[in-house]
Design a protein around this motif. Structure first.
Motif, PDB file in Angstrom:
ATOM      1  N   ALA A 164       0.817  -1.216   0.000  1.00 14.08           N
ATOM      2  CA  ALA A 164       0.000   0.000   0.000  1.00 14.08           C
ATOM      3  C   ALA A 164       0.849   1.262   0.000  1.00 14.08           C
ATOM      4  O   ALA A 164       0.549   2.229  -0.717  1.00 14.08           O
ATOM      5  CB  ALA A 164      -0.931  -0.004   1.213  1.00 14.08           C
ATOM      6  N   ILE A 165       1.922   1.294   0.766  1.00 18.09           N
ATOM      7  CA  ILE A 165       2.763   2.488   0.805  1.00 18.09           C
ATOM      8  C   ILE A 165       3.519   2.670  -0.506  1.00 18.09           C
ATOM      9  O   ILE A 165       3.739   3.800  -0.968  1.00 18.09           O
ATOM     10  CB  ILE A 165       3.736   2.428   2.019  1.00 18.09           C
ATOM     11  N   GLY A 166       3.873   1.543  -1.156  1.00 18.50           N
ATOM     12  CA  GLY A 166       4.505   1.658  -2.475  1.00 18.50           C
ATOM     13  C   GLY A 166       3.553   2.232  -3.516  1.00 18.50           C
ATOM     14  O   GLY A 166       3.943   3.097  -4.323  1.00 18.50           O
ATOM     15  N   LEU A 167       2.305   1.757  -3.494  1.00 16.35           N
ATOM     16  CA  LEU A 167       1.309   2.279  -4.430  1.00 16.35           C
ATOM     17  C   LEU A 167       0.994   3.747  -4.158  1.00 16.35           C
ATOM     18  O   LEU A 167       0.788   4.541  -5.085  1.00 16.35           O
ATOM     19  CB  LEU A 167       0.044   1.432  -4.341  1.00 16.35           C
ATOM     20  N   LEU A 171       1.269   6.797  -6.832  1.00 15.49           N
ATOM     21  CA  LEU A 171       0.122   7.643  -7.164  1.00 15.49           C
ATOM     22  C   LEU A 171       0.455   9.138  -7.015  1.00 15.49           C
ATOM     23  O   LEU A 171       0.005   9.963  -7.812  1.00 15.49           O
ATOM     24  CB  LEU A 171      -1.070   7.284  -6.277  1.00 15.49           C
ATOM     25  N   ASP A 172       1.235   9.472  -6.003  1.00 11.25           N
ATOM     26  CA  ASP A 172       1.643  10.869  -5.834  1.00 11.25           C
ATOM     27  C   ASP A 172       2.447  11.358  -7.033  1.00 11.25           C
ATOM     28  O   ASP A 172       2.238  12.475  -7.532  1.00 11.25           O
ATOM     29  CB  ASP A 172       2.461  11.016  -4.550  1.00 11.25           C
ATOM     30  N   LYS A 173       3.355  10.513  -7.514  1.00  9.74           N
ATOM     31  CA  LYS A 173       4.151  10.905  -8.686  1.00  9.74           C
ATOM     32  C   LYS A 173       3.275  11.062  -9.933  1.00  9.74           C
ATOM     33  O   LYS A 173       3.434  12.021 -10.702  1.00  9.74           O
ATOM     34  CB  LYS A 173       5.230   9.854  -8.941  1.00  9.74           C
ATOM     35  N   VAL A 175       0.013  11.713 -10.111  1.00 16.12           N
ATOM     36  CA  VAL A 175      -0.868  12.880 -10.006  1.00 16.12           C
ATOM     37  C   VAL A 175      -0.102  14.162 -10.278  1.00 16.12           C
ATOM     38  O   VAL A 175      -0.589  15.076 -10.974  1.00 16.12           O
ATOM     39  CB  VAL A 175      -1.535  12.911  -8.609  1.00 16.12           C
ATOM     40  N   ASN A 176       1.112  14.258  -9.777  1.00 10.56           N
ATOM     41  CA  ASN A 176       1.927  15.456 -10.024  1.00 10.56           C
ATOM     42  C   ASN A 176       2.245  15.614 -11.511  1.00 10.56           C
ATOM     43  O   ASN A 176       2.193  16.725 -12.061  1.00 10.56           O
ATOM     44  CB  ASN A 176       3.212  15.394  -9.213  1.00 10.56           C
ATOM     45  N   ASN A 177       2.555  14.511 -12.168  1.00  6.56           N
ATOM     46  CA  ASN A 177       2.845  14.584 -13.615  1.00  6.56           C
ATOM     47  C   ASN A 177       1.611  15.000 -14.421  1.00  6.56           C
ATOM     48  O   ASN A 177       1.701  15.828 -15.344  1.00  6.56           O
ATOM     49  CB  ASN A 177       3.358  13.230 -14.110  1.00  6.56           C
ATOM     50  N   TYR A 178       0.458  14.440 -14.049  1.00  2.74           N
ATOM     51  CA  TYR A 178      -0.775  14.770 -14.770  1.00  2.74           C
ATOM     52  C   TYR A 178      -1.155  16.244 -14.582  1.00  2.74           C
ATOM     53  O   TYR A 178      -1.566  16.924 -15.527  1.00  2.74           O
ATOM     54  CB  TYR A 178      -1.923  13.873 -14.304  1.00  2.74           C
ATOM     55  N   ILE A 179      -1.013  16.733 -13.359  1.00  2.16           N
ATOM     56  CA  ILE A 179      -1.374  18.134 -13.090  1.00  2.16           C
ATOM     57  C   ILE A 179      -0.419  19.087 -13.826  1.00  2.16           C
ATOM     58  O   ILE A 179      -0.852  20.115 -14.369  1.00  2.16           O
ATOM     59  CB  ILE A 179      -1.374  18.396 -11.570  1.00  2.16           C
ATOM     60  N   MET A 180       0.857  18.757 -13.845  1.00  2.00           N
ATOM     61  CA  MET A 180       1.812  19.589 -14.574  1.00  2.00           C
ATOM     62  C   MET A 180       1.476  19.618 -16.065  1.00  2.00           C
ATOM     63  O   MET A 180       1.504  20.677 -16.708  1.00  2.00           O
ATOM     64  CB  MET A 180       3.229  19.050 -14.357  1.00  2.00           C
ATOM     65  N   ARG A 181       1.096  18.467 -16.608  1.00  2.00           N
ATOM     66  CA  ARG A 181       0.718  18.407 -18.028  1.00  2.00           C
ATOM     67  C   ARG A 181      -0.563  19.202 -18.288  1.00  2.00           C
ATOM     68  O   ARG A 181      -0.674  19.902 -19.303  1.00  2.00           O
ATOM     69  CB  ARG A 181       0.510  16.948 -18.415  1.00  2.00           C
ATOM     70  N   CYS A 182      -1.502  19.107 -17.370  1.00  2.00           N
ATOM     71  CA  CYS A 182      -2.771  19.829 -17.535  1.00  2.00           C
ATOM     72  C   CYS A 182      -2.563  21.339 -17.481  1.00  2.00           C
ATOM     73  O   CYS A 182      -3.137  22.092 -18.287  1.00  2.00           O
ATOM     74  CB  CYS A 182      -3.752  19.390 -16.459  1.00  2.00           C
ATOM     75  N   ASP A 262     -10.125  11.259 -10.312  1.00  2.00           N
ATOM     76  CA  ASP A 262     -10.308   9.856  -9.905  1.00  2.00           C
ATOM     77  C   ASP A 262      -9.102   9.345  -9.122  1.00  2.00           C
ATOM     78  O   ASP A 262      -9.244   8.674  -8.083  1.00  2.00           O
ATOM     79  CB  ASP A 262     -10.537   8.976 -11.134  1.00  2.00           C
ATOM     80  N   ILE A 263      -7.907   9.682  -9.609  1.00  2.00           N
ATOM     81  CA  ILE A 263      -6.686   9.222  -8.925  1.00  2.00           C
ATOM     82  C   ILE A 263      -6.578   9.856  -7.544  1.00  2.00           C
ATOM     83  O   ILE A 263      -6.197   9.195  -6.560  1.00  2.00           O
ATOM     84  CB  ILE A 263      -5.446   9.537  -9.777  1.00  2.00           C
ATOM     85  N   SER A 264      -6.899  11.148  -7.447  1.00  2.00           N
ATOM     86  CA  SER A 264      -6.822  11.817  -6.139  1.00  2.00           C
ATOM     87  C   SER A 264      -7.840  11.243  -5.161  1.00  2.00           C
ATOM     88  O   SER A 264      -7.550  11.096  -3.958  1.00  2.00           O
ATOM     89  CB  SER A 264      -7.039  13.321  -6.314  1.00  2.00           C
ATOM     90  N   THR A 265      -9.035  10.870  -5.658  1.00  2.00           N
ATOM     91  CA  THR A 265     -10.038  10.249  -4.785  1.00  2.00           C
ATOM     92  C   THR A 265      -9.573   8.883  -4.300  1.00  2.00           C
ATOM     93  O   THR A 265      -9.727   8.540  -3.111  1.00  2.00           O
ATOM     94  CB  THR A 265     -11.370  10.114  -5.540  1.00  2.00           C
ATOM     95  N   TYR A 266      -8.992   8.091  -5.223  1.00  2.00           N
ATOM     96  CA  TYR A 266      -8.493   6.781  -4.829  1.00  2.00           C
ATOM     97  C   TYR A 266      -7.312   6.904  -3.856  1.00  2.00           C
ATOM     98  O   TYR A 266      -7.175   6.096  -2.933  1.00  2.00           O
ATOM     99  CB  TYR A 266      -8.067   6.001  -6.075  1.00  2.00           C
ATOM    100  N   ARG A 267      -6.492   7.933  -4.052  1.00  2.00           N
ATOM    101  CA  ARG A 267      -5.358   8.131  -3.145  1.00  2.00           C
ATOM    102  C   ARG A 267      -5.842   8.435  -1.733  1.00  2.00           C
ATOM    103  O   ARG A 267      -5.253   7.971  -0.741  1.00  2.00           O
ATOM    104  CB  ARG A 267      -4.480   9.272  -3.655  1.00  2.00           C
ATOM    105  N   THR A 268      -6.915   9.197  -1.609  1.00  2.00           N
ATOM    106  CA  THR A 268      -7.453   9.511  -0.287  1.00  2.00           C
ATOM    107  C   THR A 268      -7.967   8.253   0.415  1.00  2.00           C
ATOM    108  O   THR A 268      -7.708   8.039   1.614  1.00  2.00           O
ATOM    109  CB  THR A 268      -8.585  10.534  -0.430  1.00  2.00           C
ATOM    110  N   SER A 269      -8.682   7.410  -0.333  1.00  2.00           N
ATOM    111  CA  SER A 269      -9.181   6.160   0.259  1.00  2.00           C
ATOM    112  C   SER A 269      -8.040   5.221   0.618  1.00  2.00           C
ATOM    113  O   SER A 269      -8.080   4.538   1.657  1.00  2.00           O
ATOM    114  CB  SER A 269     -10.144   5.468  -0.711  1.00  2.00           C
TER     115      SER A 269
END
Length: 609
Positions: A164-167, A171-173, A175-182, A262-269
């Motif tokens: 879980a900690i590896g995943l 996910l943090d990496k 999400v950061n890449n997607y937001i930078m691209r957006c 979706d990724i940010s929601t899954y990361r919170t859970s």
């Protein structure tokens, strides 16, 4: 006599045929070398087999604790009489049987030797049970018993935490890449929006709701942004310098925004799941380090048991292995902390105390990991972690305040610690200094100071030189000798009176008089105008009290004497030719020559005098 023998397959009760063999324990093993010899000494009476591994585990656990299980109670009740004596291996078990069934039990060193000999021939004594099945039963019971001892349960599987900690980090990496691209992609169309909205989720939600920037006037963004930001976005959309894009472009940008949400929601859970698992597996480590740092520590070690086996120094540097080996290779300073640096306690400490705080925290984490891994408490117990956390916070506060005397060590270590500390002296403020009312002693001292000051002022007035002369310098002895040489030209009567007055003035300077006498003398003595000597500017002269006294003596006698110019010139020439450069006799001669008596008579001196 009966013998109770416990095995992994079940309970066996043997009957001892020859009790005399137990008297010579040293030769007992020789009677169990063959099955035929064993059958002459001991005989199987009953064997109760376990139904499954669960029953075997329950009976083994009860035997370890010295208690009676249900299957053993049935065997003893049905096959052992109260008149028989029973030989057992554990004294606690014998006491429990005697208390329950009132059967005398024997447990001694001879009983242990007999049970050891029975175990060596157990396969031959037990009929109808193959060796292969007995081995499988022993292995299964051993695994079950070891798992029971460690209080193993499916809820405490730390592999889930490692994954879980590896995943979560991945996910943090992403999400950061997607937001930078957006931001870069939508910035071509509406570049001002990136500067107005700094929060990533607000930025993505605004893009998904807004679409084209021309829709800003008609779309309500109050559910996403506050009124101030909403007004700024609408104002910037009207005057934006961005390029125009097609509908297909905005559709792909909106799809990417959906993926980010979706990724940010899954990361919170996933973060909530990780926190709950950490509190179940390692609650005390979680209290000390936090759920994320504790999970990374378990992932770095491999499992909770591996972390529990680590010493405190390894836990302190866990995660900084590369830096450690690089420092050892290049002979530099080794690192002080690894993953433990991101804990709240080390983060709150100052730079000077971080190394010491990480060392103390690593020691407490080592204890907490061992308690979590091998503790026997069935419920979650946070007492150890909370106590250690409170102790560490107290020590951190002491270290930051600088008043820590000693955490651990002997008195010698304490003295060595205090050797390098600055010992400050405490100076207390005296309240008596606030008083502005002078005391009687201070009044007397002030009066004495005023008297001395007035005496010095009067003496200065008396010793003042005539106008036009420069203030003379030191060398009193030479000036006195010169003045004495000049006084020889004056008559003997005046000379004697001058000396007497000099002595009286010196005694007055050395011995201070009382207040009243001094005031009377100052009032009675009139200060006469001193003569003026002109055209004496080049050489330095020093005034002497004797010169002024000479003028006063001459005026009192009532005679006025005057020297000729030739006599004055001769005297000046004789003084100039002398080895002493400074002359003071000139002042005395001129003062005598110009003195005027009260009677008004004038006399001239001849050159021969």
């Amino acid at each position: 006599m009966l013998v109770l023998f416990e095995t992994s397959a079940g309970y066996a009760i043997f009957k001892l045929l020859d009790e005399n063999k137990l008297k010579n324990v040293s030769d007992l093993y020789s009677h169990f070398e063959s099955p035929e010899a064993t059958s002459k000494i001991i005989k199987l009476k009953h064997f109760q087999k376990f139904d499954d591994t669960t029953e075997a585990l329950a009976s083994a656990a009860s035997l370890i604790e010295g208690k009676l299980c249900k299957s053993l109670k049935k065997v003893i009740k049905s096959h052992v009489n109260s008149s028989d004596s029973l030989m057992v291996a554990d004294p606690k078990l014998g006491a429990a049987i005697k208390e329950k069934f009132n059967i005398s039990c024997v447990s001694s060193s001879s009983a242990a030797d007999l049970l050891r000999c029975i175990r060596s021939q157990f396969e031959n004594l037990l009929v109808g049970l193959p060796k292969k099945d007995l081995t499988a039963m022993s292995l299964g019971l051993a695994h079950s018993l070891s798992r029971y001892k460690l209080k193993f349960s499916p809820d405490k599987i730390d592999t889930m935490i490692v994954q879980a900690i590896g995943l979560l980090d991945e996910l943090d990496k992403e999400v950061n890449n997607y937001i930078m691209r957006c931001r870069e992609w939508y910035g071509w169309h509406f570049p001002e929006l990136g500067k107005i909205l700094t929060d990533n989720l607000e930025y993505v939600k605004t893009i998904k709701t807004l679409g084209m920037r021309e829709n800003a006037k008609s779309i309500d963004l109050s559910s996403i942004l506050n009124p101030a930001l909403e007004d700024q976005v609408k104002t910037a959309a009207e005057i934006s310098m961005g390029t125009e894009i097609a509908e297909d472009d905005i559709q792909h940008i909106v799809q990417m925004c959906d993926e980010i949400l979706d990724i940010s929601t899954y990361r919170t859970s996933l973060s909530d799941y990780l926190k709950s698992r950490m509190m179940a597996v390692a609650p005390n480590v979680t209290v000390l380090l936090g759920d994320l740092v504790g999970a990374r520590m378990l992932a770095q070690g491999g499992s909770l048991v591996n972390v529990a086996k680590m010493p405190a120094s390894t836990i302190q540097l866990c995660g900084a292995e590369k830096a450690l080996f690089r420092a050892l290779k290049k002979k530099h300073d080794t690192p002080k902390y690894g993953l433990i640096y991101h804990s709240s306690l080390v983060g709150r400490a100052t730079a000077k105390v971080k190394g010491r705080m990480s060392r103390m925290l690593a020691a407490k984490v080592a204890l907490a990991a061992r308690f979590d891994a091998f503790g026997e408490s069935e419920t979650i117990n946070l007492d150890l972690g909370t106590n250690h956390l409170a102790n560490l916070e107290y020590k951190l506060r002491l270290m930051e305040e600088g008043s820590m005397t000693r955490i651990s060590g002997t008195a010698k270590a304490k003295a060595k610690f205090e050797k390098y500390q600055v010992k400050r002296e405490i100076v207390q403020y005296s309240a008596a200094a606030d008083s502005t009312i002078p005391s009687n002693k201070r009044k007397i001292e002030d009066a004495d100071i005023k008297e001395e000051y007035s005496e010095k002022a009067t003496l200065k007035d008396i010793k003042q030189e005539p106008e036009g002369q420069q203030p003379p310098k030191k060398k009193k002895k030479k000036n006195k000798e010169q003045s004495n040489g000049a006084d020889k030209s004056i008559n003997n009567g005046a000379d004697i009176s001058v000396k007497s007055e000099q002595e009286s003035i010196l005694t007055e300077e050395q011995t201070p008089k009382s207040k009243k006498k001094k005031k009377r003398e100052l009032q009675e003595e009139p200060v006469e105008d001193e003569p003026i000597v002109e055209n004496v500017t080049k050489k330095k002269k020093k005034s002497v009290v004797a010169d002024t006294s000479i003028t006063e003596v001459v005026t009192e006698s009532g005679k006025k004497k005057k020297k000729n110019k030739s006599q004055v010139e001769e005297e000046t020439e004789t003084i100039e030719h002398s080895p002493k450069k400074k002359k003071k006799s000139i002042v005395a001669d001129t003062s005598v020559g110009e003195a005027v008596s009260e009677s008004g008579k004038k006399k001239k001196k001849k050159k021969g005098q």
